[in-house]
Design a protein around this motif. Structure first.
Motif: not given
Length: 173
Positions: A9, A60-61
């Motif tokens: 990520r 998120s993510y």
């Protein structure tokens, strides 16, 4: 290679060679589909401003999108195959594994069925940003770049073999 593969990520600024990008994209086009329907289509995005907008597709993510060197939006046409979700998923995983084989990090960012911070469907933000036709389902966004994080290989001793059933389902005692 599979023991070393992780979802990455965080990426460095190092550019990815054009031939490696092409190899990753070829992997998507080589992915098998139900009844050879090839219900998938892809949008490749390298523009940092567009990647930043796409990173807002869920709260998120999704930050790996804006930090990636490029991302691939994986879409599929439900009118071409009843297995359109599976077709798109296999193509995404082919790219994920091909990137790992090249030493390039990648991450799956789920879009279908997710919402933005404002509660709107994530697909709408992606579709509107990129001009994707309404009949196409946006499954996910695959991000790519050289890893800015160090991850240890998976310990094979930690594989959950108890979840593997041979011959018949083995019930737990």
């Amino acid at each position: 290679m599979l023991l070393e593969r992780h979802s990455i990520r965080r990426y460095t600024d190092r550019p990815i060679d054009g031939e490696d990008v092409k190899t990753i994209l070829e992997a998507a086009l080589l992915a098998p589909t139900s009844k050879n329907a090839r219900s998938w289509q892809f949008v490749v995005v390298e523009d940092p401003e567009t990647l930043n907008i796409l990173s807002q597709c869920k709260p998120s993510y999704a930050t790996s999108i804006k930090d990636s060197r490029f991302s691939v939006i994986v879409t599929s046409d439900p009118e071409k195959s009843e297995a359109y979700i599976e077709d798109a998923t296999v193509a995404a995983m082919f790219m994920h594994l091909q990137a790992a084989a090249l030493g390039i990090g990648s991450c799956w960012v789920q879009v279908r069925g997710r919402e933005t911070a404002d509660g709107e469907p994530s697909e709408n933000l992606v579709r509107d940003t990129l001009g994707i036709p309404n009949h196409m389902v946006v499954e996910c966004i695959m991000t790519f770049g050289y890893s800015a994080e160090t991850r240890k290989p998976v310990d094979p001793a930690k594989l959950q073999w108890e979840k593997m059933h041979i011959g018949t389902w083995r019930h737990e005692l």
